[in-house]
Design a protein around this motif. Sequence first.
Motif, PDB file in Angstrom:
ATOM      1  N   ASN A 150       1.193   3.568  -3.952  1.00 42.75           N
ATOM      2  CA  ASN A 150       1.253   2.114  -3.859  1.00 42.75           C
ATOM      3  C   ASN A 150       2.458   1.607  -4.640  1.00 42.75           C
ATOM      4  O   ASN A 150       2.941   2.274  -5.558  1.00 42.75           O
ATOM      5  CB  ASN A 150      -0.016   1.481  -4.454  1.00 42.75           C
ATOM      6  CG  ASN A 150      -1.300   2.041  -3.878  1.00 42.75           C
ATOM      7  OD1 ASN A 150      -2.278   2.187  -4.589  1.00 42.75           O
ATOM      8  ND2 ASN A 150      -1.322   2.354  -2.584  1.00 42.75           N
ATOM      9  N   SER A 181      -7.979  -2.389 -11.634  1.00 44.75           N
ATOM     10  CA  SER A 181      -6.706  -3.108 -11.709  1.00 44.75           C
ATOM     11  C   SER A 181      -6.902  -4.607 -11.513  1.00 44.75           C
ATOM     12  O   SER A 181      -6.293  -5.424 -12.212  1.00 44.75           O
ATOM     13  CB  SER A 181      -5.722  -2.548 -10.677  1.00 44.75           C
ATOM     14  OG  SER A 181      -6.209  -2.700  -9.355  1.00 44.75           O
ATOM     15  N   LYS A 182      -7.784  -4.980 -10.581  1.00 43.31           N
ATOM     16  CA  LYS A 182      -8.002  -6.405 -10.321  1.00 43.31           C
ATOM     17  C   LYS A 182      -8.765  -7.069 -11.459  1.00 43.31           C
ATOM     18  O   LYS A 182      -8.449  -8.193 -11.860  1.00 43.31           O
ATOM     19  CB  LYS A 182      -8.757  -6.572  -9.005  1.00 43.31           C
ATOM     20  CG  LYS A 182      -7.961  -6.128  -7.791  1.00 43.31           C
ATOM     21  CD  LYS A 182      -8.840  -6.103  -6.545  1.00 43.31           C
ATOM     22  CE  LYS A 182      -8.083  -5.492  -5.355  1.00 43.31           C
ATOM     23  NZ  LYS A 182      -8.960  -5.344  -4.177  1.00 43.31           N
ATOM     24  N   HIS A 205     -10.544   4.262  -4.549  1.00 42.70           N
ATOM     25  CA  HIS A 205     -10.878   2.964  -3.964  1.00 42.70           C
ATOM     26  C   HIS A 205     -12.046   2.303  -4.682  1.00 42.70           C
ATOM     27  O   HIS A 205     -12.068   1.086  -4.864  1.00 42.70           O
ATOM     28  CB  HIS A 205     -11.209   3.134  -2.483  1.00 42.70           C
ATOM     29  CG  HIS A 205     -11.587   1.849  -1.801  1.00 42.70           C
ATOM     30  ND1 HIS A 205     -10.686   0.840  -1.587  1.00 42.70           N
ATOM     31  CD2 HIS A 205     -12.763   1.417  -1.304  1.00 42.70           C
ATOM     32  CE1 HIS A 205     -11.288  -0.169  -0.975  1.00 42.70           C
ATOM     33  NE2 HIS A 205     -12.552   0.159  -0.789  1.00 42.70           N
ATOM     34  N   THR A 233      -6.981   1.714 -15.482  1.00 40.59           N
ATOM     35  CA  THR A 233      -5.748   1.159 -14.929  1.00 40.59           C
ATOM     36  C   THR A 233      -4.653   1.182 -15.980  1.00 40.59           C
ATOM     37  O   THR A 233      -4.923   1.067 -17.178  1.00 40.59           O
ATOM     38  CB  THR A 233      -5.960  -0.292 -14.441  1.00 40.59           C
ATOM     39  OG1 THR A 233      -4.739  -0.786 -13.863  1.00 40.59           O
ATOM     40  CG2 THR A 233      -6.361  -1.219 -15.578  1.00 40.59           C
ATOM     41  N   THR A 240       0.814  -1.219   0.000  1.00 38.21           N
ATOM     42  CA  THR A 240       0.000   0.000   0.000  1.00 38.21           C
ATOM     43  C   THR A 240       0.843   1.262   0.000  1.00 38.21           C
ATOM     44  O   THR A 240       0.449   2.281  -0.560  1.00 38.21           O
ATOM     45  CB  THR A 240      -0.939   0.001   1.222  1.00 38.21           C
ATOM     46  OG1 THR A 240      -1.737  -1.172   1.189  1.00 38.21           O
ATOM     47  CG2 THR A 240      -1.833   1.219   1.220  1.00 38.21           C
ATOM     48  N   HIS A 261      -5.421   2.737   0.833  1.00 41.53           N
ATOM     49  CA  HIS A 261      -5.888   1.551   0.124  1.00 41.53           C
ATOM     50  C   HIS A 261      -4.957   1.300  -1.056  1.00 41.53           C
ATOM     51  O   HIS A 261      -4.229   2.190  -1.484  1.00 41.53           O
ATOM     52  CB  HIS A 261      -7.328   1.724  -0.357  1.00 41.53           C
ATOM     53  CG  HIS A 261      -7.510   2.905  -1.260  1.00 41.53           C
ATOM     54  ND1 HIS A 261      -7.728   4.170  -0.777  1.00 41.53           N
ATOM     55  CD2 HIS A 261      -7.492   3.021  -2.619  1.00 41.53           C
ATOM     56  CE1 HIS A 261      -7.839   5.010  -1.787  1.00 41.53           C
ATOM     57  NE2 HIS A 261      -7.694   4.342  -2.914  1.00 41.53           N
ATOM     58  N   ASN A 262      -4.999   0.102  -1.582  1.00 42.60           N
ATOM     59  CA  ASN A 262      -4.068  -0.285  -2.640  1.00 42.60           C
ATOM     60  C   ASN A 262      -4.798  -0.395  -3.974  1.00 42.60           C
ATOM     61  O   ASN A 262      -5.626  -1.277  -4.162  1.00 42.60           O
ATOM     62  CB  ASN A 262      -3.405  -1.626  -2.298  1.00 42.60           C
ATOM     63  CG  ASN A 262      -2.149  -1.867  -3.126  1.00 42.60           C
ATOM     64  OD1 ASN A 262      -1.943  -1.237  -4.162  1.00 42.60           O
ATOM     65  ND2 ASN A 262      -1.315  -2.786  -2.672  1.00 42.60           N
ATOM     66  N   GLU A 263      -4.484   0.515  -4.894  1.00 42.78           N
ATOM     67  CA  GLU A 263      -5.071   0.466  -6.229  1.00 42.78           C
ATOM     68  C   GLU A 263      -4.217  -0.344  -7.187  1.00 42.78           C
ATOM     69  O   GLU A 263      -4.594  -0.514  -8.347  1.00 42.78           O
ATOM     70  CB  GLU A 263      -5.261   1.880  -6.774  1.00 42.78           C
ATOM     71  CG  GLU A 263      -6.261   2.708  -5.977  1.00 42.78           C
ATOM     72  CD  GLU A 263      -6.421   4.109  -6.544  1.00 42.78           C
ATOM     73  OE1 GLU A 263      -6.650   4.241  -7.760  1.00 42.78           O
ATOM     74  OE2 GLU A 263      -6.301   5.075  -5.769  1.00 42.78           O
ATOM     75  N   ASP A 264      -3.058  -0.816  -6.719  1.00 36.51           N
ATOM     76  CA  ASP A 264      -2.210  -1.676  -7.537  1.00 36.51           C
ATOM     77  C   ASP A 264      -2.690  -3.120  -7.471  1.00 36.51           C
ATOM     78  O   ASP A 264      -3.295  -3.546  -6.475  1.00 36.51           O
ATOM     79  CB  ASP A 264      -0.759  -1.648  -7.046  1.00 36.51           C
ATOM     80  CG  ASP A 264       0.000  -0.412  -7.505  1.00 36.51           C
ATOM     81  OD1 ASP A 264      -0.630   0.483  -8.094  1.00 36.51           O
ATOM     82  OD2 ASP A 264       1.220  -0.365  -7.275  1.00 36.51           O
ATOM     83  N   GLU A 295      -9.102   0.494  -7.784  1.00 36.99           N
ATOM     84  CA  GLU A 295      -8.847  -0.790  -7.146  1.00 36.99           C
ATOM     85  C   GLU A 295      -9.575  -1.920  -7.869  1.00 36.99           C
ATOM     86  O   GLU A 295      -9.039  -3.004  -8.069  1.00 36.99           O
ATOM     87  CB  GLU A 295      -9.275  -0.729  -5.678  1.00 36.99           C
ATOM     88  CG  GLU A 295      -8.759  -1.879  -4.841  1.00 36.99           C
ATOM     89  CD  GLU A 295      -8.935  -1.612  -3.362  1.00 36.99           C
ATOM     90  OE1 GLU A 295      -8.764  -2.560  -2.584  1.00 36.99           O
ATOM     91  OE2 GLU A 295      -9.241  -0.462  -2.986  1.00 36.99           O
TER      92      GLU A 295
END
Length: 645
Positions: A521, A305-306, A298, A367, A261, A267-270, A302
Amino acid sequence: MFSSQRVINCPNSECDQPLNVVGDTICHYCQTPLIYHYLWATGNQAAEIPPGTKVADRYEVIKPQIWLDTQPGILAHIPAELPNLVIPYLRLYSKRLHIPQAYGFTSLAEIDGDILLLENAPIDETGCIYPTISDSWGQASPVRQVYWLWQILQLWTPLSELGVNQSLLLADNLCVQGWCIRLLELHQNTEKLTLKDLGNFWRNWVTSGKTRIAEKLVSIVELMCQPENDLEVIHTQLNELLLTKAAELPLYLTITGATDTGLVIKHNEDACYPSHPRDIENHVQPRLAIICDGIGGHEGGEVASKLALESLKLQMRALLLEIGEQTELLTPDLLSQQIESCLRVVNNVLWSRNDEQKRQGKERMATTLLMSLQIPQRVVTSSGVELENAHELYLAHIGDSRAYWITQNYCQLLTVDDDLVKREVIKGLSLYRQALQIPEAKALTQALGTKEAEFLNFSIQRFIIEEDGILLLCSDGLSDSNLVEQSWQDYAIPVLTGDLDIEDATQELIKLANDKNGQDNISVVLTLCRVTKPSSIAIIPAPPAEIIPPQPLAVADPEALMTIPPIEIDLTASSQALLNLNLTQTTSMRIKPSRVAVGLLILFLGTSTLGLGLFAWWQLFPQSFSQLCRQLPQNVREFCPGREE
């Protein structure tokens, strides 16, 4: 203390005592790292200026045409109207791995006109020019010799279009940094040049090539010198020779990755793959690495990217399976087109999701994406021997995540950021360092999900793994402030010498990013590539091209690694089908191609890239595609290209 010593200025404009001794690495007053820009001064007039001369009270002539900028924090002189001779450098900015870039201009009273200064020239950190290809040819391996020629041929067309392909016909202008061809400068053509000119120029090299390739290279040169030659045929023959020689080398790959993070964002956007030991999957590892840096906060970045990472993983599994069943070599162009079509599908999944959720402006999720894929094509030699892996590595990129190739001797940046700087330079409006002065110069101009796929320009590059090295993929949480360029030796060299585990190096790089950057991140994926047998690990005897799967990683702090949770978002039917597709079969350890094909078809049908995606699949794998189409309902079968009426 500076009266008789060479000095260099601190690049920090707020430093009260900026003068430092040449050779120092940090400013003695403010501790800012000192920058050494060794520049190539173009033109015959510059060649006549003797070493020791101080030009414009700023540039110190180190060697003929090699100048050190002693005031690197100050923008070089740039005329209001850029002269024509600099335009090719700007247009070729995306090929800066091979082509130097314009730094600025300077002049002397006794010289008529300005002197163009180039940065990113093939000059090392001590101010010495890299060796030429002619000087290095005799000591190079057969695969490297062919690889050099393949790179020159790849540059022929873009340089021809700008009238500077004469640059590829001057032996002293072609330098090499390991595997990589690097040009000293660009030379304007004085006459129209053809492939015959390039073939004749290659003759001296190919006739003195390694015995195992000389005969084939001579035949390729003869083909180039024919009145009716075909560039595509020449490309194909040279590529087949390159892959055949590369496949004779062994290949051992080990991969690890992690995401963090950072110290500021909560929060982690990676998202990265792999990011945990349990991510290692037999079907795609250790061949696949992905970095996605989400945009949109977020609730957007987030998820983007996922979603991009998971969908691309599934498509790459299917692609690897299909390639594994091919009996003939697929060309780099065809493979690049197939990878690009997959990226366009992923983009349009995000684009459609934004539209369905009525996201506008900065609320739209997007992303960046950076992916490496090692494709194990089989090669059959002229003697009928089948070799299992042609050592091809494809790099796909959009956004500002970066890829580096690192050996014990050098660190090479392989990607070019999609930002305002790139746009200004390629359009011929600004020099690189001039464009950096633009407000929000590093703002992105491209990312997945920001535009419909037809308006995106992806970078797809093909490399050959023919030396030991590390492929580093990272988000800008690590690459910001040129942190990799400044610190690579501390981490990469111990990995390559066996003194540091690759998973430990990954965690150390994340710690470095948090210590030096920390505002974003951080994601890091390292792939250790060896073409010599690793001495630090025990390897069971195997065929030369076998990929050795990585062992479970020993992670000191498992909590520091991100576990990607299920994506909780209302997906379209096509997106959900893609993510729910179960490609692993516990009973057979083999993916069923028909299920992969059905899953991909569902994805294609759910996006506006239907025509492009199906066409690429049909072109790549016509037999399996036709078999699948015949099993589909009539109302779906009509979308299949090449179908029987």
